[in-house]
Each structure stands twice: as structure tokens, then as C-alpha cells.
Motif scaffolding. Sequence first.
Motif, PDB file in Angstrom:
ATOM      1  N   MET A   1       0.831  -1.198   0.000  1.00 53.42           N
ATOM      2  CA  MET A   1       0.000   0.000   0.000  1.00 53.42           C
ATOM      3  C   MET A   1       0.869   1.252   0.000  1.00 53.42           C
ATOM      4  SD  MET A   1      -3.310  -0.623   2.401  1.00 53.42           S
ATOM      5  CE  MET A   1      -4.639  -1.653   1.821  1.00 53.42           C
ATOM      6  N   TYR A   2       0.325   2.317  -0.505  1.00 58.67           N
ATOM      7  CA  TYR A   2       1.056   3.583  -0.583  1.00 58.67           C
ATOM      8  C   TYR A   2       0.058   4.733  -0.572  1.00 58.67           C
ATOM      9  CZ  TYR A   2      -0.297   2.824  -5.483  1.00 58.67           C
ATOM     10  OH  TYR A   2      -1.013   2.581  -6.626  1.00 58.67           O
ATOM     11  N   LEU A   3       0.567   5.955  -0.452  1.00 57.05           N
ATOM     12  CA  LEU A   3      -0.301   7.129  -0.557  1.00 57.05           C
ATOM     13  C   LEU A   3      -0.222   7.638  -1.984  1.00 57.05           C
ATOM     14  CD1 LEU A   3       0.576   9.131   2.700  1.00 57.05           C
ATOM     15  CD2 LEU A   3      -1.463   7.753   2.256  1.00 57.05           C
ATOM     16  N   ARG A   4      -1.364   8.159  -2.446  1.00 59.07           N
ATOM     17  CA  ARG A   4      -1.403   8.645  -3.832  1.00 59.07           C
ATOM     18  C   ARG A   4      -2.214   9.943  -3.856  1.00 59.07           C
ATOM     19  NH1 ARG A   4      -4.298   4.394  -7.413  1.00 59.07           N
ATOM     20  NH2 ARG A   4      -6.062   5.153  -6.231  1.00 59.07           N
ATOM     21  N   CYS A   5      -1.830  10.853  -4.724  1.00 55.81           N
ATOM     22  CA  CYS A   5      -2.607  12.084  -4.897  1.00 55.81           C
ATOM     23  C   CYS A   5      -3.975  11.701  -5.461  1.00 55.81           C
ATOM     24  CB  CYS A   5      -1.890  13.029  -5.848  1.00 55.81           C
ATOM     25  SG  CYS A   5      -2.878  14.488  -6.210  1.00 55.81           S
ATOM     26  N   SER A   6      -5.052  12.314  -4.915  1.00 54.42           N
ATOM     27  CA  SER A   6      -6.398  11.925  -5.341  1.00 54.42           C
ATOM     28  C   SER A   6      -6.779  12.537  -6.693  1.00 54.42           C
ATOM     29  CB  SER A   6      -7.420  12.312  -4.271  1.00 54.42           C
ATOM     30  OG  SER A   6      -7.412  13.709  -4.085  1.00 54.42           O
ATOM     31  N   ASP A   7      -5.942  13.420  -7.208  1.00 52.35           N
ATOM     32  CA  ASP A   7      -6.196  13.945  -8.559  1.00 52.35           C
ATOM     33  C   ASP A   7      -5.492  13.018  -9.555  1.00 52.35           C
ATOM     34  OD1 ASP A   7      -6.204  15.219 -10.994  1.00 52.35           O
ATOM     35  OD2 ASP A   7      -5.904  17.221 -10.140  1.00 52.35           O
ATOM     36  N   GLU A   8      -6.287  12.278 -10.348  1.00 57.10           N
ATOM     37  CA  GLU A   8      -5.639  11.253 -11.192  1.00 57.10           C
ATOM     38  C   GLU A   8      -4.756  11.838 -12.288  1.00 57.10           C
ATOM     39  OE1 GLU A   8      -9.926  11.720 -12.176  1.00 57.10           O
ATOM     40  OE2 GLU A   8      -8.863  10.979 -10.414  1.00 57.10           O
ATOM     41  N   ARG A   9      -4.892  13.139 -12.587  1.00 60.12           N
ATOM     42  CA  ARG A   9      -3.978  13.751 -13.569  1.00 60.12           C
ATOM     43  C   ARG A   9      -2.587  13.897 -12.968  1.00 60.12           C
ATOM     44  NH1 ARG A   9      -7.695  18.808 -14.332  1.00 60.12           N
ATOM     45  NH2 ARG A   9      -7.504  18.413 -12.103  1.00 60.12           N
ATOM     46  N   CYS A  10      -2.536  13.938 -11.626  1.00 58.16           N
ATOM     47  CA  CYS A  10      -1.246  14.086 -10.937  1.00 58.16           C
ATOM     48  C   CYS A  10      -0.736  12.707 -10.495  1.00 58.16           C
ATOM     49  CB  CYS A  10      -1.418  15.020  -9.746  1.00 58.16           C
ATOM     50  SG  CYS A  10       0.018  15.149  -8.679  1.00 58.16           S
ATOM     51  N   SER A  11      -1.554  12.009  -9.691  1.00 60.12           N
ATOM     52  CA  SER A  11      -1.240  10.637  -9.242  1.00 60.12           C
ATOM     53  C   SER A  11       0.141  10.468  -8.615  1.00 60.12           C
ATOM     54  CB  SER A  11      -1.396   9.640 -10.395  1.00 60.12           C
ATOM     55  OG  SER A  11      -2.757   9.397 -10.619  1.00 60.12           O
ATOM     56  N   THR A  12       0.664  11.527  -8.024  1.00 60.96           N
ATOM     57  CA  THR A  12       1.952  11.413  -7.330  1.00 60.96           C
ATOM     58  C   THR A  12       1.848  10.347  -6.229  1.00 60.96           C
ATOM     59  OG1 THR A  12       2.509  13.692  -7.751  1.00 60.96           O
ATOM     60  CG2 THR A  12       3.582  12.703  -5.839  1.00 60.96           C
ATOM     61  N   LYS A  13       2.890   9.521  -6.125  1.00 67.10           N
ATOM     62  CA  LYS A  13       2.876   8.460  -5.107  1.00 67.10           C
ATOM     63  C   LYS A  13       3.830   8.804  -3.973  1.00 67.10           C
ATOM     64  CE  LYS A  13       1.875   4.674  -8.248  1.00 67.10           C
ATOM     65  NZ  LYS A  13       2.380   3.486  -8.921  1.00 67.10           N
TER      66      LYS A  13
END
Length: 409
Positions: A1-13
Amino acid sequence: MYLRCSDERCSTKLELHQRALACPRCGDLLEVAAGPLMFSPQVLKELWWNRHSSRDPRDRSGVWRFREFLPDYPPQDIVTMGEGNVPLVPGIKSAGWAGLSGIRFKHLGWNPTACFKDLGMTVGVTEAKFQGARTVACASTGNTAGSMAAYAARAGMTARVYLPAGAVSPNKVAQALDYGAEIVEVEGSFDRALATVLREAGSEIYFLNSINPFRLEGQKTVMFELLEELGWRSPDYIVVPGGNLGNTAAFGKAFMELQGAGLIDKVPRLVVVQAEGANPLVRTWREGSDELLAVKEPRTAATAIRIGAPVSWKKALKVLRFTGGRAIDVTDDEIAEAKSVIGRDGIGCEPASATTLAGARKLVREGAIGRDSNVVAILTGHVLKDTDYIIRSRYTSAVIRTSAEVQAD
Ligand code: F0G
């Protein structure tokens, strides 16, 4: 599991346990994400069902029972009070009042601190403990404060709660005090209190508003428990009150994950109900706006949802689109009437929770929900969370009589 930006255009992990409240690249909210699941739907259903007869404290919790979909912690580090496991209760008078042939209430007010926040706090405080936090903080209209204070007390941490001065039910303030919280009063609305705590939360304080993605992981399990109870057959509608929109975001995430794992075929439509004087999501949804149409001075007697600029609004809009749902508002009078009907069903709830029944009736009257639809309303807080409201309300004065009056009948 990891954290991800909730804006899928960004999707930074980001790494799962990185201490971040927002995406470092674009500033949007974060969410917990996971790789592909290794279980078949049938295996999961049996595993979770069998845990009902287990004595493991994690299996006794309606949150941790579904831990295949939660971050992993050593069992002894989990801060739990057996939250969840609340019944689904049919509302007989409530259904009639709303013009439905039936309605069922999932009463999250029947949790350890009498509101739905416990489902998120068990995960949020477990993560805080895992990170070695000594102090946790939140802004609150009252319920988050009580829940956080209770779970922090269990974990041996200091709880600091920021409350809008004079705008929180005394029952909730009393609860937070009883669990040993430090209380900071902030002039203005909840939105102001949230801005204040965000400014003050330094590296030594762990922040536990619903911006915190771990809290939403816990809250999403409400839908796991509900759907298991319904034999994995989705209702047509799930109706939920909307304040800061954490629940809305969490429930939507649950539906995506449950559908992705093959546990449900159909996604229920989510109806989010706000009070007319505190309806930023409704305004934004109605206008089809890509910017939040915030309410500067939110007003409603349902103080739990007196919020003008909800943090999870973007996530909520996505959930409404994904589920084919909608956002509606109801007046304070409609909330009061709905609350009294839920009371007459012997169930009771706090004012914010009654928006659900008022909202269901509104949609039936508009012809948007059919009489025989399968509707589940989420009650978020216990009837004793705001007793001043009940005593103040007009309808109670009609039923309080003196013994002399009764004898004269
Ligand atoms: N119902 C109750 C009883 C609440 O306390 C809240 C929020 C909501 C509904 C709205 O839920 O924020 O997930 O949309 N109470 C927060 C608090 C803001 O501080 O206790 P949401």
C-alpha cells in the motif's frame, strides 16, 4: 500500500507512512492506494463471515474485520474498541412519512462514542501511534473531537480539539472533556477552526481531520459491513448527510474497491443531503461548477454539519458522478420534522442525521425515488448527542404535560 494524490492527472505516489496532508506536487488531498488483491470474492466473503465467531479483537471490530482492505499493523498496536457491528433497523413510521414502502437505517450513532467517527478514528489513531505521535489534533463541530479524544486516551496520547466557540452541542463538549481533551475555542465557524489547526499543526502534532486518508480507510468499512449484511446485494440508494464530506468520499472509495474486487455487481446511488443554510456541495453540484461554491457564513441548527467549505468536495463530486448519485438540501424545519419521526420509530438520532430521511422524502415527492425503491439511510449520531436541540424544539413542548393535565383527561 502507498499514498497517492487523489487527482488522477497528478497521481503522485508517496510512501504509506509519510507524514503529509496534501500532495507535495499539486496540493490536492491524498488517498491510500493498494496493488492488485490476491483473493477471490468468494474467499473474502467466507473469511469475513467466519471472523464473526472469532475472539481476536481485530475480528470483533467492524472495521478491522475487513483488514485485507486496510493498512497492515502489528495486531498489538491496533487501537480498537470493537467499533462497527451496528444493526440495520427498519423505520416503520419513517418509511410512511417519506412515502416509501420501506426504509432501513444503518445507525452509526450506536458506536463507542455514539457517532460514525469511531470507524475512522480506530485507523487514524492506530496510524498516529505507529508513527510515534504524542499529541493528536483536530478541528470539529463536536463529534470528531469526542471520538478522537477517546481513541487518543486509549493510546496514551494528548488530544487537542479546536471547536467553533458557542456552536457545538454541550453534550459533545462534555464528552471531549470527559475523555481528557484539551479544548481550544475558535471564534467563527468550523472552517475557521480548521484553518487555525492546520496553521498550528507542526511536526510534533499528528493531524486527524478527514483530510487524513487513514481516517477515510476506516470509514469506508461502513459500506463493507452494510453490504455483507445485505448479502452483497446493493440497495438502490444510500442516503448520507454531508458536512466536510469525509463519509461521502470514503463510501465512494468503498464502492470502487468492492466493485473492483468483484464483491458487488451494482454500485448503489449515493445521495448526499446538506442543510439549506450550509449547502456548498449542493450549490457546486447544481451549477456543475469545477470550483467549490463555498458558503461564507453557514447556518443551520444541525450544528454538526454547519460547514461552508468542505475539504473533500472534489472527492465528493467524483463519487456522485461514479455512483450516479446527487446532492440535495433540506430546510431546518424539514430536518426537525424528520428527526421527530425517527424518534417516534424508537430509533432517534442527532439533527444532522435526520437530513437523510428529510432528503429521501424530498426525492420521493419529486418523483426521483420510486415508492418501492430499496433505500438505506445512514444515521451518523446518537439521539443524546444534542439534547438541547430536542428540548428547544417546538414538537417536544406538545408532548410534555403535567400530571394534573393527565389526570384531567
Ligand atoms: N453527521 C454528523 C453527526 C457529524 O458529526 C458530521 C460531521 C456529519 C454528519 C458530516 O459528515 O463531514 O463526513 O460529511 N462532523 C464533523 C465533526 C465535521 O467535526 O464532528 P462528513
